[in-house]
Design a protein around this motif. Structure first.
Motif, PDB file in Angstrom:
ATOM      1  N   GLY A   1       0.831  -1.193   0.000  1.00  0.00           N
ATOM      2  CA  GLY A   1       0.000   0.000   0.000  1.00  0.00           C
ATOM      3  C   GLY A   1       0.864   1.240   0.000  1.00  0.00           C
ATOM      4  N   GLY A   2       0.334   2.319  -0.559  1.00  0.00           N
ATOM      5  CA  GLY A   2       1.069   3.574  -0.607  1.00  0.00           C
ATOM      6  C   GLY A   2       0.468   4.495  -1.648  1.00  0.00           C
ATOM      7  N   PHE A   3       1.134   5.586  -1.898  1.00  0.00           N
ATOM      8  CA  PHE A   3       0.688   6.533  -2.911  1.00  0.00           C
ATOM      9  C   PHE A   3       1.079   6.025  -4.298  1.00  0.00           C
ATOM     10  CE2 PHE A   3       0.530   9.187   0.804  1.00  0.00           C
ATOM     11  CZ  PHE A   3      -0.493  10.079   0.550  1.00  0.00           C
ATOM     12  N   SER A   4       0.145   6.143  -5.234  1.00  0.00           N
ATOM     13  CA  SER A   4       0.457   5.852  -6.629  1.00  0.00           C
ATOM     14  C   SER A   4       0.667   7.137  -7.427  1.00  0.00           C
ATOM     15  CB  SER A   4      -0.653   5.017  -7.270  1.00  0.00           C
ATOM     16  OG  SER A   4      -1.937   5.556  -7.004  1.00  0.00           O
ATOM     17  N   ALA A   5       0.227   8.275  -6.897  1.00  0.00           N
ATOM     18  CA  ALA A   5       0.462   9.583  -7.523  1.00  0.00           C
ATOM     19  C   ALA A   5       0.200  10.666  -6.488  1.00  0.00           C
ATOM     20  CB  ALA A   5      -0.451   9.784  -8.742  1.00  0.00           C
ATOM     21  N   ALA A   6       0.886  11.794  -6.613  1.00  0.00           N
ATOM     22  CA  ALA A   6       0.640  12.954  -5.747  1.00  0.00           C
ATOM     23  C   ALA A   6       1.097  14.207  -6.482  1.00  0.00           C
ATOM     24  CB  ALA A   6       1.358  12.819  -4.410  1.00  0.00           C
ATOM     25  N   LEU A   7       0.154  15.082  -6.779  1.00  0.00           N
ATOM     26  CA  LEU A   7       0.411  16.313  -7.518  1.00  0.00           C
ATOM     27  C   LEU A   7       0.183  17.504  -6.602  1.00  0.00           C
ATOM     28  CD1 LEU A   7       0.825  17.786 -10.305  1.00  0.00           C
ATOM     29  CD2 LEU A   7      -1.680  17.734 -10.511  1.00  0.00           C
ATOM     30  N   PRO A   8       1.219  18.304  -6.290  1.00  0.00           N
ATOM     31  CA  PRO A   8       1.009  19.476  -5.429  1.00  0.00           C
ATOM     32  C   PRO A   8       0.074  20.484  -6.083  1.00  0.00           C
ATOM     33  CG  PRO A   8       3.358  18.978  -5.698  1.00  0.00           C
ATOM     34  CD  PRO A   8       2.624  18.164  -6.715  1.00  0.00           C
ATOM     35  N   LEU A   9      -0.865  21.008  -5.293  1.00  0.00           N
ATOM     36  CA  LEU A   9      -1.785  22.041  -5.781  1.00  0.00           C
ATOM     37  C   LEU A   9      -1.367  23.398  -5.242  1.00  0.00           C
ATOM     38  CD1 LEU A   9      -5.143  20.035  -5.433  1.00  0.00           C
ATOM     39  CD2 LEU A   9      -3.745  20.390  -7.484  1.00  0.00           C
ATOM     40  N   SER A  10      -1.588  23.628  -3.959  1.00  0.00           N
ATOM     41  CA  SER A  10      -1.104  24.835  -3.298  1.00  0.00           C
ATOM     42  C   SER A  10      -1.028  24.559  -1.806  1.00  0.00           C
ATOM     43  CB  SER A  10      -2.024  26.040  -3.566  1.00  0.00           C
ATOM     44  OG  SER A  10      -3.312  25.822  -3.028  1.00  0.00           O
ATOM     45  N   GLY A  11      -0.073  25.204  -1.139  1.00  0.00           N
ATOM     46  CA  GLY A  11       0.101  24.940   0.277  1.00  0.00           C
ATOM     47  C   GLY A  11       0.381  23.472   0.519  1.00  0.00           C
ATOM     48  N   ASN A  12      -0.398  22.875   1.413  1.00  0.00           N
ATOM     49  CA  ASN A  12      -0.253  21.445   1.713  1.00  0.00           C
ATOM     50  C   ASN A  12      -1.301  20.588   1.005  1.00  0.00           C
ATOM     51  OD1 ASN A  12       1.803  22.216   3.365  1.00  0.00           O
ATOM     52  ND2 ASN A  12       0.768  21.771   5.290  1.00  0.00           N
ATOM     53  N   ARG A  13      -1.954  21.138  -0.007  1.00  0.00           N
ATOM     54  CA  ARG A  13      -3.005  20.407  -0.709  1.00  0.00           C
ATOM     55  C   ARG A  13      -2.431  19.672  -1.930  1.00  0.00           C
ATOM     56  NH1 ARG A  13      -6.561  22.825  -3.220  1.00  0.00           N
ATOM     57  NH2 ARG A  13      -5.538  24.850  -3.423  1.00  0.00           N
ATOM     58  N   PHE A  14      -2.902  18.446  -2.102  1.00  0.00           N
ATOM     59  CA  PHE A  14      -2.431  17.595  -3.192  1.00  0.00           C
ATOM     60  C   PHE A  14      -3.623  16.937  -3.883  1.00  0.00           C
ATOM     61  CE2 PHE A  14       1.220  18.009  -0.538  1.00  0.00           C
ATOM     62  CZ  PHE A  14       2.330  17.782  -1.325  1.00  0.00           C
ATOM     63  N   ALA A  15      -3.446  16.673  -5.184  1.00  0.00           N
ATOM     64  CA  ALA A  15      -4.307  15.742  -5.902  1.00  0.00           C
ATOM     65  C   ALA A  15      -3.558  14.422  -5.918  1.00  0.00           C
ATOM     66  CB  ALA A  15      -4.577  16.227  -7.318  1.00  0.00           C
ATOM     67  N   ALA A  16      -4.113  13.400  -5.284  1.00  0.00           N
ATOM     68  CA  ALA A  16      -3.354  12.173  -5.053  1.00  0.00           C
ATOM     69  C   ALA A  16      -4.208  10.940  -5.296  1.00  0.00           C
ATOM     70  CB  ALA A  16      -2.797  12.167  -3.627  1.00  0.00           C
ATOM     71  N   SER A  17      -3.536   9.823  -5.391  1.00  0.00           N
ATOM     72  CA  SER A  17      -4.196   8.519  -5.447  1.00  0.00           C
ATOM     73  C   SER A  17      -3.403   7.552  -4.582  1.00  0.00           C
ATOM     74  CB  SER A  17      -4.305   8.008  -6.884  1.00  0.00           C
ATOM     75  OG  SER A  17      -3.020   7.876  -7.472  1.00  0.00           O
ATOM     76  N   VAL A  18      -4.117   6.591  -4.019  1.00  0.00           N
ATOM     77  CA  VAL A  18      -3.529   5.643  -3.078  1.00  0.00           C
ATOM     78  C   VAL A  18      -3.974   4.232  -3.459  1.00  0.00           C
ATOM     79  CG1 VAL A  18      -3.612   4.848  -0.670  1.00  0.00           C
ATOM     80  CG2 VAL A  18      -3.376   7.290  -1.173  1.00  0.00           C
ATOM     81  N   PHE A  19      -3.079   3.268  -3.310  1.00  0.00           N
ATOM     82  CA  PHE A  19      -3.464   1.864  -3.440  1.00  0.00           C
ATOM     83  C   PHE A  19      -3.219   1.168  -2.108  1.00  0.00           C
ATOM     84  CE2 PHE A  19       1.057   1.791  -4.168  1.00  0.00           C
ATOM     85  CZ  PHE A  19       1.495   0.556  -3.697  1.00  0.00           C
ATOM     86  N   ASN A  20      -4.041   0.165  -1.801  1.00  0.00           N
ATOM     87  CA  ASN A  20      -3.932  -0.527  -0.519  1.00  0.00           C
ATOM     88  C   ASN A  20      -4.473  -1.948  -0.673  1.00  0.00           C
ATOM     89  OD1 ASN A  20      -3.365  -0.952   2.157  1.00  0.00           O
ATOM     90  ND2 ASN A  20      -5.184   0.105   2.929  1.00  0.00           N
ATOM     91  N   PHE A  21      -3.572  -2.917  -0.738  1.00  0.00           N
ATOM     92  CA  PHE A  21      -3.943  -4.325  -0.895  1.00  0.00           C
ATOM     93  C   PHE A  21      -4.923  -4.526  -2.047  1.00  0.00           C
ATOM     94  CE2 PHE A  21      -2.336  -4.149   3.438  1.00  0.00           C
ATOM     95  CZ  PHE A  21      -1.543  -5.297   3.492  1.00  0.00           C
ATOM     96  N   GLY A  22      -4.613  -3.906  -3.180  1.00  0.00           N
ATOM     97  CA  GLY A  22      -5.400  -4.094  -4.390  1.00  0.00           C
ATOM     98  C   GLY A  22      -6.430  -3.012  -4.654  1.00  0.00           C
ATOM     99  N   ASP A  23      -6.917  -2.349  -3.610  1.00  0.00           N
ATOM    100  CA  ASP A  23      -7.916  -1.307  -3.790  1.00  0.00           C
ATOM    101  C   ASP A  23      -7.249   0.017  -4.185  1.00  0.00           C
ATOM    102  OD1 ASP A  23      -9.993  -3.015  -3.050  1.00  0.00           O
ATOM    103  OD2 ASP A  23      -9.730  -2.567  -0.925  1.00  0.00           O
ATOM    104  N   ASN A  24      -8.027   0.887  -4.830  1.00  0.00           N
ATOM    105  CA  ASN A  24      -7.535   2.189  -5.262  1.00  0.00           C
ATOM    106  C   ASN A  24      -8.444   3.287  -4.727  1.00  0.00           C
ATOM    107  OD1 ASN A  24      -5.437   1.286  -7.448  1.00  0.00           O
ATOM    108  ND2 ASN A  24      -7.292   0.147  -7.941  1.00  0.00           N
ATOM    109  N   TYR A  25      -7.837   4.412  -4.338  1.00  0.00           N
ATOM    110  CA  TYR A  25      -8.590   5.540  -3.796  1.00  0.00           C
ATOM    111  C   TYR A  25      -8.092   6.834  -4.448  1.00  0.00           C
ATOM    112  CZ  TYR A  25      -9.664   2.034  -0.258  1.00  0.00           C
ATOM    113  OH  TYR A  25     -10.048   0.877   0.379  1.00  0.00           O
ATOM    114  N   ILE A  26      -9.040   7.677  -4.827  1.00  0.00           N
ATOM    115  CA  ILE A  26      -8.741   8.945  -5.475  1.00  0.00           C
ATOM    116  C   ILE A  26      -9.001  10.079  -4.490  1.00  0.00           C
ATOM    117  CG2 ILE A  26      -9.334  10.490  -7.386  1.00  0.00           C
ATOM    118  CD1 ILE A  26      -7.968   7.912  -8.273  1.00  0.00           C
ATOM    119  N   LEU A  27      -8.022  10.976  -4.349  1.00  0.00           N
ATOM    120  CA  LEU A  27      -8.135  12.144  -3.473  1.00  0.00           C
ATOM    121  C   LEU A  27      -7.876  13.389  -4.320  1.00  0.00           C
ATOM    122  CD1 LEU A  27      -6.329   9.715  -1.882  1.00  0.00           C
ATOM    123  CD2 LEU A  27      -6.837  11.201   0.025  1.00  0.00           C
TER     124      LEU A  27
END
Length: 404
Positions: A255-281
């Motif tokens: 599990g971990g981040f599959s992508a992380a794009l800085p937006l501004s400040g501490n905000r990111f557009a990111a995606s995470v995988f965890n034991f096969g599942d995927n999550y979009i942030l």
């Protein structure tokens, strides 16, 4: 568009030939919207695109891996014109292997890192707008993993030091190939298992890890790599080893981040995988300045059931119709390339779109274009088995239609 096609793809070639004939009837449409597939007459040839960038003549450069005999992948550079038609190609000397993204613009040229096959040290290669190599600079860091532009006309490099068993982040001067670094231990004892998996990543027969790196404002940098046995998103400053300003740990290798794009400040557009599942942030505040380690399990996010297990995800940001739009791209279970369009302000999904037909397709990368559209590069498997480069281009109007 097909080049040097072989008999097993005559039908596809004929279909694309009809599409190519429309170029004379409506050249603007073919410039704004096209699908190109680049075949090879080499039966055992295989190409895997990493990144695509538009050139000043409105054409496109594609950086790709190519199959070589042996443990490592070769370097391949494709130049297409503004209609997506083949212009030129370079099969780079097999002394240089394992290219990494991204294609980084600086001045009139583009730069990328790869690896010297003998020394395992990084090499910084510069190419011109036509895709020809204009220079190579030696970089002493071994096993390059990921790279990105920095904010001072330099580059950020993530690499692996197999001698000391450490993950290394460094800034690289394009003229000298040198710069300061920070390094992070794989663990304390028992590093061999993690190192074996990392080296398999480079040897092209193990699991592919989503390494990436970048710079935030000021002197803060980040990387997605291994630290203390775990794939982690680490925020740090150059010059101090094993010291971070913030860290978000994954689940060892699962599990971990599959992508992380800085937006501004501490905000990111990111995606995470965890034991096969995927999550979009699409718009997530991440803790970049806390000395207390965090974890991916508390981040939440939206699930996309159509993504394959532990999906390869790419993302980018664009302003469309006065909205800040986050575009995520990934591989779907239906063997297509999926694009999902999120409103950064509301964190909501606006629309989705899928690319690919007949054959399996996989994402390489996605980028905005000079005319306000999007271009996607990827791999398609001709006859289900021959990896070839594909490019999809959609117009500004079609891009705007995705923004609700």
């Amino acid at each position: 568009m097909l080049k040097n096609f072989t008999p097993y793809i005559y039908i596809v070639a004929f279909i694309l030939f009809i599409a190519a004939c429309a170029e004379e009837e409506n050249p603007k449409f073919d410039k704004d919207n096209f699908t190109s597939i680049f075949d090879s007459n080499g039966f055992d040839s295989a190409y895997y695109p990493i990144d695509i960038k538009q050139t000043v003549d409105e054409g496109y450069l594609v950086l790709a891996k190519r199959k070589l005999e042996g443990e490592f992948a070769g370097v391949y550079i494709l130049k297409a014109n503004k209609f997506g038609n083949f212009e030129s190609q370079i099969n780079v000397d097999p002394q240089l292997v394992n290219p990494i993204g991204t294609l980084m613009p600086l001045g009139e040229n583009f730069y990328f890192f790869c690896m010297d096959v003998a020394s395992k040290e990084a090499r910084l290669v510069s190419i011109n707008q036509s895709g020809s190599i204009v220079g190579t600079v030696n970089v002493t860091y071994t096993y390059p993993c990921a790279s990105a532009p920095s904010k001072d006309n330099k580059f950020v490099l993530l690499s692996y030091n197999n001698g000391d068993k450490r993950t290394v982040i460094s800034t690289i001067d394009p003229a000298t190939g040198a710069g300061p670094n920070s390094s992070f231990r794989l663990g304390v004892g028992g590093e061999d298992k993690i190192e074996e998996d990392i080296l398999k990543h480079f040897f092209q027969y193990g699991r592919k890890f989503p390494f990436f790196v970048g710079q935030l404002s000021g002197d803060t940098y980040y990387f997605n790599g291994f630290y203390d046995y775990t794939l982690s998103l680490v925020f740090t400053r150059m010059g101090a080893s094993d010291q971070f300003t913030g860290i978000i740990q994954g689940q060892h290798e699962d599990g971990g981040f599959s992508a992380a794009l800085p937006l501004s400040g501490n905000r990111f557009a990111a995606s995470v995988f965890n034991f096969g599942d995927n999550y979009i942030l699409p718009n997530k505040t991440l803790e970049t300045t806390s000395n207390a380690p965090g974890g991916i399990t508390g981040l939440g996010g939206f699930t996309l059931p159509e993504l394959v297990s532990n999906a390869n995800v790419r993302n980018t940001q664009a302003t469309v119709k006065e909205k800040s739009v986050i575009i995520f791209a990934g591989d779907t279970k239906a063997k297509q390339i999926g694009l999902w369009f999120y409103d950064e302000a509301s964190n909501s999904l606006m629309s989705s779109r899928y690319f690919g037909f007949s054959n399996p397709f996989e994402i390489g990368n996605v980028s905005t274009t000079l005319d306000g559209g999007l271009v996607i590069c990827g791999t398609t498997y001709m006859a289900g088995r021959f990896p070839r480069i594909c490019i999809f281009k959609i117009s500004k109007q079609e891009f705007e239609n995705q923004v609700k």
